[in-house]
Design an enzyme around this catalytic site. Sequence first.
Site, PDB file in Angstrom:
ATOM      1  CB  SER A  57      26.078 -16.645  45.656  1.00 47.41           C
ATOM      2  OG  SER A  57      26.841 -16.985  46.779  1.00 47.41           O
ATOM      3  CD  GLU A  68      39.049  -1.796  41.149  1.00 46.13           C
ATOM      4  OE1 GLU A  68      40.286  -1.594  41.239  1.00 46.13           O
ATOM      5  OE2 GLU A  68      38.229  -0.920  40.830  1.00 46.13           O
ATOM      6  CB  SER A  88      41.004  -3.136  45.188  1.00 48.30           C
ATOM      7  OG  SER A  88      40.226  -2.463  46.143  1.00 48.30           O
ATOM      8  N   GLY A  89      40.679  -6.097  47.327  1.00 44.16           N
ATOM      9  CA  GLY A  89      39.668  -6.958  47.904  1.00 44.16           C
ATOM     10  C   GLY A  89      39.189  -6.420  49.233  1.00 44.16           C
ATOM     11  CB  SER A  90      40.480  -6.900  52.675  1.00 45.06           C
ATOM     12  OG  SER A  90      40.245  -8.290  52.698  1.00 45.06           O
ATOM     13  CD1 TRP A 109      38.149 -12.054  43.046  1.00 43.87           C
ATOM     14  CD2 TRP A 109      37.616 -14.036  42.147  1.00 43.87           C
ATOM     15  NE1 TRP A 109      39.311 -12.754  42.877  1.00 43.87           N
ATOM     16  CE2 TRP A 109      39.015 -13.975  42.327  1.00 43.87           C
ATOM     17  CE3 TRP A 109      37.060 -15.191  41.601  1.00 43.87           C
ATOM     18  CZ2 TRP A 109      39.858 -15.028  41.970  1.00 43.87           C
ATOM     19  CZ3 TRP A 109      37.892 -16.233  41.237  1.00 43.87           C
ATOM     20  CH2 TRP A 109      39.274 -16.149  41.419  1.00 43.87           C
ATOM     21  CG  ASN A 123      25.929  -4.580  57.348  1.00 47.86           C
ATOM     22  OD1 ASN A 123      26.818  -5.187  57.934  1.00 47.86           O
ATOM     23  ND2 ASN A 123      24.791  -4.233  57.941  1.00 47.86           N
ATOM     24  CD  GLN A 159      32.602 -44.129  74.636  1.00 46.33           C
ATOM     25  OE1 GLN A 159      33.712 -43.618  74.724  1.00 46.33           O
ATOM     26  NE2 GLN A 159      32.101 -44.906  75.591  1.00 46.33           N
ATOM     27  CD  GLU A 190      29.457 -10.226  49.664  1.00 48.63           C
ATOM     28  OE1 GLU A 190      30.012  -9.108  49.658  1.00 48.63           O
ATOM     29  OE2 GLU A 190      28.850 -10.665  48.688  1.00 48.63           O
TER      30      GLU A 190
END
Length: 396
Positions: free
Chosen positions: A103, A145, A148-150, A174, A252, A291, A375
Amino acid sequence: MSTSAKVPAPDPLDFLAVDASLSTEEADIRDAVRAFAERELLPDVADWFEAGTLPNPRELAKQVGELGLFGMHLTGYGCAGTSAVAYGLACRELEAVDSGLRSFVSVQGSLAMAAIHRYGSEEQKTEWLPRLAAGDAIGCFGLTEPDSGSDPGSMRTRARRDGTDWVLDGTKMWITNGSVADVAVVWATTDEGVRGFAVPTDTPGFGANVIHRKLSLRASITAELVLDGVRLPETARLPLAEGLGAPLSCLNEARYGIVWGVAGAARACYAAARDYALTREQFGGPIAGFQLTQRKLADMVVDVNQASLTALHLGRLKDAGACHHNQVSFGKLANVAAAQRVAAAARSVHGANGITLEYPVLRHMLNLETVATYEGTEEIHALSVGQAVTGISAFR
């Protein structure tokens, strides 16, 4: 048709001989990054994880810069201009040590540097990219934020014009490298839509607060960015970044690095589990002879090699200019899930020893919880693939 040639047995650590298709240059880059990571990072990473920090980030940045890994897939301005596959291999070898270290490199190269390289002015490129490539400066990327992530389109950080200047107010959350960065690429809403800014972090009104008490990605610096009346000249705006598509294109690039990186984390967990199973004895023999243990190892080697094949194939597509962002979503969705399965199985093979930092498996397992979120979450990438195969968006 019979043949006298004997096919060699598969390599347990590269069962499908994925790396056999690498070019000499790609293999050399792989070997150089692996040697650096194992020599300079692996001996200390468990201590960094336990302490919850990444000590001496500027010293690390200089080492990474000397190796040519920052923005290595970009061209010009001191960047190496390597292939996408070569960059992916570097991500794989770094994350085989720790996700936080990959990262550190990918945020600088695939987010901060890539944004300036693609959307910045010539003056911005000349000012920042050579320093960032050399590790003389550190960058971060401010999009996410607290609320406000996804859905980054709902960001509340705002940039307003004031004469010939811009004034930024808001909070980003983050943010990897946030408290040690020299430049922050910050995204904000304006009257004209989403715009990006290259913000020197010594600008009055800019602040960064380190986020503590993380249980994942602990060998990494994560911060909250606070912008309180940050005044910038027009020359700080990224002139070619217009709309939400600009930051999403940078994400991306970072997702592509994750596709490779988690293959490295999975490989490290599988290798640790195999070594442990061959040496740990119970009931008069190594547990590798049982096994149930062999089934776990077989499932792990399948996941590791399928993840490696997916990463390499996407890399070849990317180098050919034929990789769609939905295909990168496929890669992140599949490979992160595979790595999580491998890490969980590897921890179980280690028994009680698997919960200690003497072994890497739980550290990787915890890190992958973050990797599965940033991401784009698993759900977001599943919906991205779903939209691609149905033609119907489930987001709005």
